[in-house]
Design a protein around this motif. Structure first.
Motif, PDB file in Angstrom:
ATOM      1  N   THR A  72      11.882   1.449   7.425  1.00  0.00           N
ATOM      2  CA  THR A  72      10.470   1.587   7.761  1.00  0.00           C
ATOM      3  C   THR A  72       9.671   0.741   6.781  1.00  0.00           C
ATOM      4  O   THR A  72       9.835   0.872   5.569  1.00  0.00           O
ATOM      5  CB  THR A  72       9.998   3.052   7.666  1.00  0.00           C
ATOM      6  OG1 THR A  72      10.711   3.838   8.629  1.00  0.00           O
ATOM      7  CG2 THR A  72       8.502   3.164   7.938  1.00  0.00           C
ATOM      8  N   VAL A  73       8.835  -0.138   7.301  1.00  0.00           N
ATOM      9  CA  VAL A  73       8.033  -1.034   6.476  1.00  0.00           C
ATOM     10  C   VAL A  73       6.595  -0.542   6.431  1.00  0.00           C
ATOM     11  O   VAL A  73       5.968  -0.329   7.477  1.00  0.00           O
ATOM     12  CB  VAL A  73       8.077  -2.477   7.014  1.00  0.00           C
ATOM     13  CG1 VAL A  73       7.176  -3.385   6.181  1.00  0.00           C
ATOM     14  CG2 VAL A  73       9.510  -3.001   7.004  1.00  0.00           C
ATOM     15  N   VAL A  74       6.094  -0.360   5.231  1.00  0.00           N
ATOM     16  CA  VAL A  74       4.717   0.094   5.034  1.00  0.00           C
ATOM     17  C   VAL A  74       3.792  -1.113   4.968  1.00  0.00           C
ATOM     18  O   VAL A  74       4.025  -2.056   4.204  1.00  0.00           O
ATOM     19  CB  VAL A  74       4.589   0.911   3.737  1.00  0.00           C
ATOM     20  CG1 VAL A  74       3.130   1.313   3.495  1.00  0.00           C
ATOM     21  CG2 VAL A  74       5.475   2.141   3.797  1.00  0.00           C
ATOM     22  N   SER A  75       2.737  -1.087   5.771  1.00  0.00           N
ATOM     23  CA  SER A  75       1.761  -2.182   5.783  1.00  0.00           C
ATOM     24  C   SER A  75       0.372  -1.616   6.006  1.00  0.00           C
ATOM     25  O   SER A  75       0.205  -0.601   6.691  1.00  0.00           O
ATOM     26  CB  SER A  75       2.096  -3.187   6.895  1.00  0.00           C
ATOM     27  OG  SER A  75       1.131  -4.228   6.936  1.00  0.00           O
ATOM     28  N   THR A  76      -0.622  -2.274   5.436  1.00  0.00           N
ATOM     29  CA  THR A  76      -2.010  -1.866   5.672  1.00  0.00           C
ATOM     30  C   THR A  76      -2.587  -2.552   6.909  1.00  0.00           C
ATOM     31  O   THR A  76      -3.675  -2.207   7.353  1.00  0.00           O
ATOM     32  CB  THR A  76      -2.899  -2.236   4.467  1.00  0.00           C
ATOM     33  OG1 THR A  76      -2.847  -3.656   4.268  1.00  0.00           O
ATOM     34  CG2 THR A  76      -2.424  -1.526   3.206  1.00  0.00           C
ATOM     35  N   ASN A  77      -1.839  -3.504   7.455  1.00  0.00           N
ATOM     36  CA  ASN A  77      -2.349  -4.372   8.522  1.00  0.00           C
ATOM     37  C   ASN A  77      -1.697  -4.011   9.856  1.00  0.00           C
ATOM     38  O   ASN A  77      -0.508  -4.227  10.054  1.00  0.00           O
ATOM     39  CB  ASN A  77      -2.060  -5.830   8.158  1.00  0.00           C
ATOM     40  CG  ASN A  77      -2.707  -6.825   9.112  1.00  0.00           C
ATOM     41  OD1 ASN A  77      -3.234  -6.434  10.162  1.00  0.00           O
ATOM     42  ND2 ASN A  77      -2.666  -8.087   8.755  1.00  0.00           N
ATOM     43  N   ALA A  81       7.342   0.465  11.763  1.00  0.00           N
ATOM     44  CA  ALA A  81       6.136   0.189  10.988  1.00  0.00           C
ATOM     45  C   ALA A  81       5.416   1.481  10.655  1.00  0.00           C
ATOM     46  O   ALA A  81       5.291   2.374  11.501  1.00  0.00           O
ATOM     47  CB  ALA A  81       5.201  -0.735  11.760  1.00  0.00           C
ATOM     48  N   ALA A  82       4.970   1.590   9.408  1.00  0.00           N
ATOM     49  CA  ALA A  82       4.107   2.695   8.979  1.00  0.00           C
ATOM     50  C   ALA A  82       2.814   2.055   8.491  1.00  0.00           C
ATOM     51  O   ALA A  82       2.798   1.392   7.448  1.00  0.00           O
ATOM     52  CB  ALA A  82       4.763   3.512   7.884  1.00  0.00           C
ATOM     53  N   ILE A  83       1.753   2.227   9.236  1.00  0.00           N
ATOM     54  CA  ILE A  83       0.490   1.551   8.931  1.00  0.00           C
ATOM     55  C   ILE A  83      -0.435   2.511   8.198  1.00  0.00           C
ATOM     56  O   ILE A  83      -0.789   3.585   8.705  1.00  0.00           O
ATOM     57  CB  ILE A  83      -0.200   1.046  10.216  1.00  0.00           C
ATOM     58  CG1 ILE A  83       0.763   0.181  11.043  1.00  0.00           C
ATOM     59  CG2 ILE A  83      -1.462   0.279   9.853  1.00  0.00           C
ATOM     60  CD1 ILE A  83       1.273  -1.058  10.339  1.00  0.00           C
ATOM     61  N   GLY A  84      -0.810   2.132   6.989  1.00  0.00           N
ATOM     62  CA  GLY A  84      -1.686   2.980   6.199  1.00  0.00           C
ATOM     63  C   GLY A  84      -1.944   2.372   4.838  1.00  0.00           C
ATOM     64  O   GLY A  84      -1.509   1.255   4.542  1.00  0.00           O
ATOM     65  N   SER A  85      -2.627   3.110   3.989  1.00  0.00           N
ATOM     66  CA  SER A  85      -3.094   2.599   2.706  1.00  0.00           C
ATOM     67  C   SER A  85      -2.318   3.184   1.534  1.00  0.00           C
ATOM     68  O   SER A  85      -1.958   4.369   1.529  1.00  0.00           O
ATOM     69  CB  SER A  85      -4.584   2.924   2.541  1.00  0.00           C
ATOM     70  OG  SER A  85      -5.015   2.659   1.230  1.00  0.00           O
TER      71      SER A  85
END
Length: 300
Positions: free
Chosen positions: A28-33, A47-51
């Motif tokens: 799982t890849v963490v990204s803000t975008n 994808a894990a989208i967050g801050s």
């Protein structure tokens, strides 16, 4: 294994994700975008989208993971933001990670630290790496942490392009023929992938480097790559470099941090622990990177 990779699809996290997926791991890849999600999924990862500022998001994302690869991912643009304390902002992300690790119950962590993280002071802009290692070391002893300490990244040399174009010089407050270590993000990703598959046992430190090369040799190698074999590396006073950075719009405190870091490079203090724990060098050399440098140089 279920592995969380922070850093979106950056210079380290993208090749790391590719390698881990190819080895059959659930990544799982963490990204803000949010726009990164299709590209992440195309690699075979989730994808894990967050801050990174949102501890609840981090906690939810980390829960159930076998291993978390954690890095602080503020982009270089913040160097010029006069409202951000670069060291404090990164240190806060480290504190967020610690809280999320505690709440999620993660037991195995690979943390991207840095050369200079052994120094409580005198390391300039790298001070936040020392801060975060101290913060993470407060975690319970049943949490295993591998601190990865890469040296200066090759792509930091892209910052040389403006003065090469304007003055035909690489200008820094250190230089000469004394070799120092540099590293390719590809070699960093390879080492991290290797460490992820090795046993975790308490707290460990590993340095990562690709080549040991002097400033004058760098000037020669980059100069030849861009068709300028006479390119030179000029050493200037700390004050001159600082003023140049501030005049270019950099946050003065950040600029001071860069100057102090370079001073520690020049006098060798930054590398004392590295040479006590010298790693096997990676595969990507400055001559390899110089090809990418030349492409960006010609297009900029």
């Amino acid at each position: 294994m279920k592995i969380i990779v922070t850093g979106s699809l950056g210079n380290i996290s993208k090749p790391l994700t590719k390698e881990l997926v190819s080895k059959g791991h659930s990544v799982t890849v963490v990204s803000t975008n949010t726009e990164r999600q299709p590209e992440i999924e195309a690699l075979g990862a989730k994808a894990a989208i967050g801050s990174m500022e949102n501890v609840d998001f981090l906690t939810k994302t980390f829960t159930g993971a076998d291993i978390v690869y954690a890095m602080e991912a503020l982009n270089a643009g913040v160097f010029f933001d006069h409202n951000i304390d670069f060291i404090e902002a990164n240190t806060q992300i480290g504190k967020n990670y610690k809280e999320a690790f505690e709440k999620s119950g993660v037991k195995n962590i690979v943390h991207l630290s840095s050369i200079g993280a052994h120094l409580p002071n005198g390391n300039g802009i790298l001070a936040f790496h020392y801060n975060i290692e101290q913060v993470l070391n407060e975690l319970p002893q049943d949490v295993s942490i591998k601190f990865m300490r890469p040296v200066g990244f090759y792509y930091n040399m892209y910052s040389f392009i403006p003065t090469i174009k304007s003055q035909n010089l690489i200008i820094q407050n250190y230089g000469g023929n004394e070799k120092e270590p540099w590293v390719s993000p590809l070699d960093i990703a390879s080492v991290i992938a290797e460490e992820i598959e090795k046993p975790f046992n308490g707290r460990e430190v590993r340095y990562i480097a690709s080549e040991e090369i002097s400033p004058n040799e760098i000037a020669k190698t980059l100069g030849e790559a861009i068709g300028n074999p006479e390119l030179k590396w000029l050493t200037v006073a700390d004050e001159d470099l600082l003023n140049g950075m501030i005049n270019a719009g950099m946050n003065p405190k950040t600029a001071e941090g860069f100057v102090e870091m370079n001073t520690a490079r020049g006098n060798g203090v930054l590398y004392e622990d590295y040479y006590k724990n010298r790693p096997v060098l990676g595969n990507v050399k400055v001559k390899d990177f110089a090809k990418d440098f030349a492409k960006l140089y010609q297009s900029s």
